[in-house]
Motif scaffolding. Structure first.
Motif, mmCIF file in Angstrom:
data_model
loop_
_atom_site.group_PDB
_atom_site.id
_atom_site.type_symbol
_atom_site.label_atom_id
_atom_site.label_comp_id
_atom_site.label_asym_id
_atom_site.label_seq_id
_atom_site.Cartn_x
_atom_site.Cartn_y
_atom_site.Cartn_z
ATOM 1 N N ASP A 54 0.808 -1.222 0.000
ATOM 2 C CA ASP A 54 0.000 0.000 0.000
ATOM 3 C C ASP A 54 0.841 1.272 0.000
ATOM 4 O OD1 ASP A 54 -2.336 -1.405 0.010
ATOM 5 O OD2 ASP A 54 -2.414 -1.525 2.218
ATOM 6 N N ILE A 55 2.008 1.199 0.603
ATOM 7 C CA ILE A 55 2.782 2.431 0.773
ATOM 8 C C ILE A 55 3.681 2.724 -0.438
ATOM 9 C CG2 ILE A 55 4.685 1.299 2.060
ATOM 10 C CD1 ILE A 55 3.476 4.726 3.041
ATOM 11 N N ILE A 56 4.124 1.664 -1.103
ATOM 12 C CA ILE A 56 5.058 1.888 -2.211
ATOM 13 C C ILE A 56 4.414 2.775 -3.286
ATOM 14 C CG2 ILE A 56 6.440 0.749 -4.048
ATOM 15 C CD1 ILE A 56 7.398 0.333 -1.085
ATOM 16 N N GLY A 57 5.116 3.807 -3.665
ATOM 17 C CA GLY A 57 4.619 4.743 -4.676
ATOM 18 C C GLY A 57 3.846 5.917 -4.082
ATOM 19 N N LYS A 58 3.466 5.801 -2.802
ATOM 20 C CA LYS A 58 2.708 6.908 -2.176
ATOM 21 C C LYS A 58 3.660 8.005 -1.711
ATOM 22 C CE LYS A 58 -1.333 4.839 -2.408
ATOM 23 N NZ LYS A 58 -1.204 3.444 -2.212
ATOM 24 N N ASN A 59 3.137 9.226 -1.668
ATOM 25 C CA ASN A 59 4.040 10.321 -1.294
ATOM 26 C C ASN A 59 4.351 10.317 0.199
ATOM 27 O OD1 ASN A 59 2.442 12.083 0.288
ATOM 28 N ND2 ASN A 59 1.491 12.900 -1.562
ATOM 29 N N SER A 60 5.306 11.140 0.573
ATOM 30 C CA SER A 60 5.860 11.028 1.923
ATOM 31 C C SER A 60 4.903 11.491 3.024
ATOM 32 C CB SER A 60 7.162 11.818 1.999
ATOM 33 O OG SER A 60 6.863 13.184 1.865
ATOM 34 N N GLU A 68 5.321 17.516 10.319
ATOM 35 C CA GLU A 68 5.679 17.705 8.903
ATOM 36 C C GLU A 68 6.555 16.554 8.397
ATOM 37 O OE1 GLU A 68 8.266 21.013 8.120
ATOM 38 O OE2 GLU A 68 9.091 20.944 10.138
ATOM 39 N N SER A 69 6.601 16.406 7.051
ATOM 40 C CA SER A 69 7.337 15.288 6.464
ATOM 41 C C SER A 69 8.843 15.539 6.537
ATOM 42 C CB SER A 69 6.918 15.112 5.003
ATOM 43 O OG SER A 69 7.892 14.326 4.338
ATOM 44 N N VAL A 74 14.314 16.847 4.080
ATOM 45 C CA VAL A 74 15.646 16.366 3.676
ATOM 46 C C VAL A 74 15.854 16.614 2.177
ATOM 47 C CG1 VAL A 74 16.988 14.249 3.302
ATOM 48 C CG2 VAL A 74 15.891 14.663 5.512
ATOM 49 N N LEU A 75 14.801 16.318 1.399
ATOM 50 C CA LEU A 75 14.936 16.466 -0.058
ATOM 51 C C LEU A 75 15.128 17.936 -0.453
ATOM 52 C CD1 LEU A 75 12.243 13.921 -1.344
ATOM 53 C CD2 LEU A 75 14.737 13.608 -1.211
#
Ligand SMILES: Nc1ncnc2c1ncn2[C@@H]1O[C@H](COP(=O)(O)OP(=O)(O)OP(=O)(O)O)[C@@H](O)[C@H]1O
Length: 463
Positions: A54-60, A68-69, A74-75
């Motif tokens: 479910d999580i793979i491909g989903k945004n952070s 906050e993310s 970091v990015l």
């Protein structure tokens, strides 16, 4: 060292990393340079409650409920982010996470975050906070709900303590013994914003001057014989951010008065034997049953300290000035003693009630409480109503005039039996007159039979 290197080199490095990734108890999530999840480990699935698929491909932001993310941070900064508290979903758990950039050949490829489950620690912290709160409550005996009375006088005092609780000013509680000075001091603290910090009570009359000073202000190691190694914190330091209740304030020496004045003025203390000051933030509530302004006039109490203490004076009424509260107090003490003694007393007779209402209560509420407690002890287990015969002897607020009998010189010396007879005769006369020459009441107050009273009155010629 060599051996270890050889072993590692011989192993499938990729496989080993994967094993570590799968086995670690800390949750790990990895996103690509666009902030999309590309890798999570089983600990992550367990912590968040989200399956790998479910999580793979989903945004952070997909797994964040509050906060906050870290990945996005970091990015955008290409810098690691240290311990940050987050609430994650759907599990709702609180985690502390760190994240760091993944840089390959100087190119930002993504971000890796490690999440530590804090739920267990949060539970422990909550438990610790609760235990600390309980402990703080144990430092004070009474709560505002314990104040009994609906008389104008007591309602006036209740209003004043509510006002006092709102401001940090020093309070001076004045009132006879047993009028509830400690009860009201506790209540001011409990109603104030300092309620979650310490309430420290000091009975200034119970300690010698030097002991009181070292108790209040603490001491440094080696400052006197018997001083503890490492010194000791004083009660002012213990009460920091809280309240200190200085009971029987009139009893402190001039020397300690000077030091107390300094605390009130400068809000700092110096330990006994110390050479530096310590800031303290303490609300002072002082109490006395003495007339401090009289002591000031007599030079026994510093005037400047008196004014510093007397910023918010609250005078507690004597029980005889608010007799209308006596029935309510009796009722509440019956409930209290039923509970304490496992009894089932339902009330008090009109006769007993009027005896108690007519008494002058030199010992105030404390005396009334003792009288009810002792009456209940005097009752048989099947008795439910406090009758007059259950009441203990009620004392009047007059001390025996002992001084009259102290031998002033050789010619005044006499036999002990003469002194005792004179004391007995004077005291009986005194009580008899004060009780409007009512022999039954006199015998009751003196705790002797009516017959014995008649005999003594005849012996001493009392009419
Ligand atoms: N208004 C009141 N309502 C209920 N109980 C009271 C009240 N006033 C006093 N008491 C009770 O009377 C007893 C004595 O109260 P407290 O110790 O606060 O008096 P005090 O003025 O500090 O006495 P002292 O000067 O002798 O130290 C306590 O058990 C307290 O609960």
């Amino acid at each position: 060292m060599n051996k270890v290197n050889i072993e590692i080199n011989n192993m499938d490095y990729q496989g080993m990393l994967e094993a570590v990734f799968l086995a670690t108890q800390d949750a790990i999530s990895v996103v690509n340079e666009n902030g999309e999840h590309i890798l999570v480990n089983p600990a992550y699935e367990k912590l968040t409650g989200i399956d790998n698929d479910d999580i793979i491909g989903k945004n952070s932001l997909y797994d964040i409920e509050e906060g906050e993310s870290l990945h996005m941070k970091v990015l955008s900064t290409k810098k690691p982010v240290g311990n940050t508290k987050l609430k994650i979903k759907p599990s709702g758990k609180t985690v502390v996470a760190q994240a760091a950039p993944i840089i390959v050949n100087e190119t930002l490829k993504g971000s890796v975050a490690v999440l530590h489950d804090m739920s267990g620690i949060k539970d422990l912290t909550d438990k610790l906070n609760k235990a600390e709160k309980k402990l703080r409550e144990l430092t004070y005996k009474y709560k505002p709900e314990d104040i009994i009375g609906e008389s104008v006088a007591i309602n006036e005092v209740k209003k004043m303590i509510e006002k006092a609780a709102e401001v940090p000013a020093t309070v001076l509680l004045r009132g006879e013994s047993g009028t509830g000075k400690e009860l009201f001091a506790n209540s001011i603290h409990a109603l104030s914003s300092r309620r979650n910090n310490s309430f420290v009570r000091v009975n200034c009359a119970a300690l010698t001057d030097s002991l009181l000073e070292s108790e209040l202000f603490g001491y440094e190691e080696g400052s006197f014989t018997g001083a503890l190694k490492g010194g000791k914190k004083g009660l002012f330091e213990e009460a920091d951010k809280g309240t200190i209740f200085l009971d029987e304030i009139s009893e402190i020496s001039m020397n300690t008065q000077a030091k107390l004045l300094r605390v009130l003025q400068e809000k700092e203390i110096m330990r006994v034997g110390g050479n530096y000051t310590i800031n303290v933030d303490v609300r002072v509530i002082a109490a006395t049953n003495a007339d401090l302004s009289k002591l000031v006039r007599e030079g026994k109490f510093r005037e400047d300290l008196f004014y510093r203490l007397n910023i918010l004076p609250i005078v507690l009424p004597a029980l005889r000035e608010r007799k209308e509260d006596i029935p309510l107090l009796i009722k509440s003490f019956i409930v209290k003693f039923n509970d304490e003694y496992g009894r089932n007393i339902v009330g008090i007779s009109d006769e007993s009630s009027s005896i108690l209402i007519n008494h002058q209560w030199p010992g105030n509420v404390r005396e009334l409480e003792n009288v009810i407690g002792r009456s209940i002890i005097n009752m048989n287990l099947n008795e439910r109503i406090i009758e007059s015969e259950h009441l203990p002897q009620l004392y009047l607020n007059k001390k025996l005039p002992i001084k009259n009998y102290v031998a002033a010189g050789n010619e005044a010396m006499t036999k002990l039996s003469n002194v005792l007879d004179k004391a007995e005769s004077d005291y009986i006369k005194d009580i008899y007159v004060r009780l409007n020459k009512n022999k039954t009441d006199t015998a009751k107050v003196l705790g002797i039979s009516l017959r014995s009273l008649y005999y003594k009155m005849e012996k001493y010629g009392i009419k």
